[in-house]
Design a protein around this motif. Structure first.
Motif, PDB file in Angstrom:
ATOM      1  N   ALA A   1       4.398   5.269   2.742  1.00  0.00           N
ATOM      2  CA  ALA A   1       4.649   6.657   3.137  1.00  0.00           C
ATOM      3  C   ALA A   1       4.773   6.770   4.658  1.00  0.00           C
ATOM      4  O   ALA A   1       5.633   7.496   5.176  1.00  0.00           O
ATOM      5  N   ALA A   2       3.920   6.042   5.377  1.00  0.00           N
ATOM      6  CA  ALA A   2       4.002   6.045   6.841  1.00  0.00           C
ATOM      7  C   ALA A   2       5.340   5.479   7.294  1.00  0.00           C
ATOM      8  O   ALA A   2       5.950   5.987   8.248  1.00  0.00           O
TER       9      ALA A   2
ATOM     10  N   GLY B   1       0.816  -1.212   0.000  1.00  0.00           N
ATOM     11  CA  GLY B   1       0.000   0.000   0.000  1.00  0.00           C
ATOM     12  C   GLY B   1       0.848   1.259   0.000  1.00  0.00           C
ATOM     13  O   GLY B   1       1.820   1.380   0.757  1.00  0.00           O
ATOM     14  N   LYS B   2       0.471   2.222  -0.826  1.00  0.00           N
ATOM     15  CA  LYS B   2       1.231   3.466  -0.936  1.00  0.00           C
ATOM     16  C   LYS B   2       1.228   4.233   0.383  1.00  0.00           C
ATOM     17  O   LYS B   2       2.252   4.769   0.809  1.00  0.00           O
ATOM     18  N   ARG B   3       0.069   4.289   1.048  1.00  0.00           N
ATOM     19  CA  ARG B   3      -0.018   5.021   2.313  1.00  0.00           C
ATOM     20  C   ARG B   3       0.837   4.370   3.394  1.00  0.00           C
ATOM     21  O   ARG B   3       1.459   5.045   4.212  1.00  0.00           O
ATOM     22  N   THR B   4       0.887   3.042   3.395  1.00  0.00           N
ATOM     23  CA  THR B   4       1.707   2.339   4.378  1.00  0.00           C
ATOM     24  C   THR B   4       3.183   2.607   4.134  1.00  0.00           C
ATOM     25  O   THR B   4       3.959   2.816   5.075  1.00  0.00           O
TER      26      THR B   4
ATOM     27  N   SER C   1       3.283  12.008   9.255  1.00  0.00           N
ATOM     28  CA  SER C   1       2.088  11.196   9.363  1.00  0.00           C
ATOM     29  C   SER C   1       1.704  11.083  10.832  1.00  0.00           C
ATOM     30  O   SER C   1       2.536  11.297  11.719  1.00  0.00           O
TER      31      SER C   1
END
Length: 405
Positions: A78-79, A73-76, A324
């Motif tokens: 980034a986090a 996942g892109k958001r993961t 984040s």
């Protein structure tokens, strides 16, 4: 007629977004189902932690940070970048010269986390920081325990805490104790609970009962709802009479459009915010909530915004972007272990990350206030109580540890 027309129009967008979800009936006085685990009754790991390996606190000491740097996942991903950046910031800010940190990729899966933990202990990590998810934390606990290595997970799921694992994430039960304790001090003696029929909602409903028992607040009725436009409308309509008759506070355990819808529908069905205090968790910290009239004046427990802004500003200056929401946990984990290592060096202690150091009753410094790690693997945080206003969130009670035990 105008009131009803405006009210319905206001929720058309939410209804369109949620309309595809299945609709289940909700009953106002249905008690919450017993969850598999709660933060006050977590399932403790059964493995036995081996004796802590000796660590020369003045020799090179390596911390292992487990982060999902190549998660799907892109958001993961980034986090994970922010977790790593925040951890490196803390090492520069607080780490003694002999403290190093190595990042291990969990790939965002329990299997990847287990591989990363095995590699970290094989390479001599003195303590493990992370991983982020509870499923990955559960996967690495036994591996670290077999090597006598303690884990400071970034999860907020107390069901994986215990043994050699501590969770640093802000626990829902502690948030509830804090906001309900403050509400009780202001005369709120009975709190209803409106919650979605998902894992988080059911956890909150049960934790509200635990919190109420610990601080002497009556809890109920319960108003579960399917997280859809029709489900929220139906449940709040059915549950409003019981709330008006039995409670002087209502906890809404939700976020986003669903939270705003639940608050607006309750107000529409005469659970007036003028007479019933609306309460919530840190998930209320969304500036969109300042535009919902029913939430104005409501209280929720969360990080002190003035303290947290200091970390956010320093991260922004260093990285050129806002952090984040979970980045601060990685900073806290490294700062706490740096403090433990420094204290061990001064005392000549060769077990700098043992249970006594981790659970020091004096606690540890956090990015938004102090926190303590308990012997059962949970944490307690100094939380503020904030009020929703039309211009933002106002601290009505400064950060302190929650009421009850």
């Amino acid at each position: 007629m105008r009131r009803e027309t405006n009210f319905v129009t206001r929720f058309l967008r939410f209804g369109a977004a949620m309309g595809g979800m299945a609709i289940l009936a909700a009953c106002a006085n249905t008690p919450p189902p017993a969850p598999a685990t709660t933060s006050s009754q977590s399932q403790q790991p059964t493995e036995t932690t081996q004796p802590q390996p000796t660590v020369d606190p003045n020799a090179p000491v390596v911390l292992a940070l487990l982060a999902p740097t190549t998660a799907s996942g892109k958001r993961t991903r980034a986090a994970a970048q922010d977790l790593t950046a925040a951890a490196q910031m803390a090492r520069r800010d607080h780490g003694p010269a002999n403290m190093a940190m190595k990042v291990y990729d969990t790939k965002g899966t329990p299997e990847g986390a287990a591989e990363a933990a095995a590699q970290a202990v094989a390479e001599g990590a003195a303590v493990i920081l992370g991983p982020l998810r509870s499923s990955s934390t559960a996967a690495i606990g036994p591996i670290a325990a077999a090597a006598g290595v303690n884990v400071l997970s970034l999860s907020n799921d107390a069901s994986v805490a215990g043994g050699n694992v501590w969770v640093l994430g802000q626990l829902p039960g502690e948030e509830l104790r804090r906001v309900m304790s403050y509400a009780a001090s202001q005369g709120v003696g009975a709190v209803a609970v409106a919650y979605p029929t998902n894992r988080y909602g059911e956890l909150i409903a049960n934790e509200a009962s635990n919190a109420g028992s610990s601080i002497g607040v009556s809890v109920g009725p319960y108003v579960p709802y399917e997280r859809s436009f029709q489900g929220i409308e139906r449940a709040t309509k059915d549950g409003a009479p019981a709330i008006r008759g039995q409670a002087d506070g209502v906890l809404i355990a939700d976020a986003g459009d669903a939270l705003r819808s639940a608050a607006a529908f309750l107000s529409y069905y005469d659970v007036s915010p003028r007479n019933v205090k609306y309460l919530g968790t840190s998930r209320w910290a969304d500036l969109k909530n300042t535009k919902e009239n029913a939430l104005i004046g409501g209280w929720f427990a969360g990080a002190d915004p003035d303290l947290k802004s200091g970390f956010d500003n320093r991260f922004q200056a260093a990285m050129g972007r806002a952090p984040s929401p979970l980045a601060g946990l990685a900073y806290e984990a490294v700062q706490a272990t740096a403090d433990m290592l420094r204290a061990a060096s001064q005392a000549g202690d060769n077990t700098p990350f043992d249970v006594d150091a981790i659970t020091d009753p004096r606690g540890h410094t956090g990015v938004a206030g102090a926190f303590r790690l308990l012997t059962d693997g949970r944490n307690q945080r100094s939380l503020a109580v904030l009020e929703v206003t039309e211009t933002g969130f106002f601290v009505v009670d400064a950060g302190q540890f929650g009421g009850g035990s």
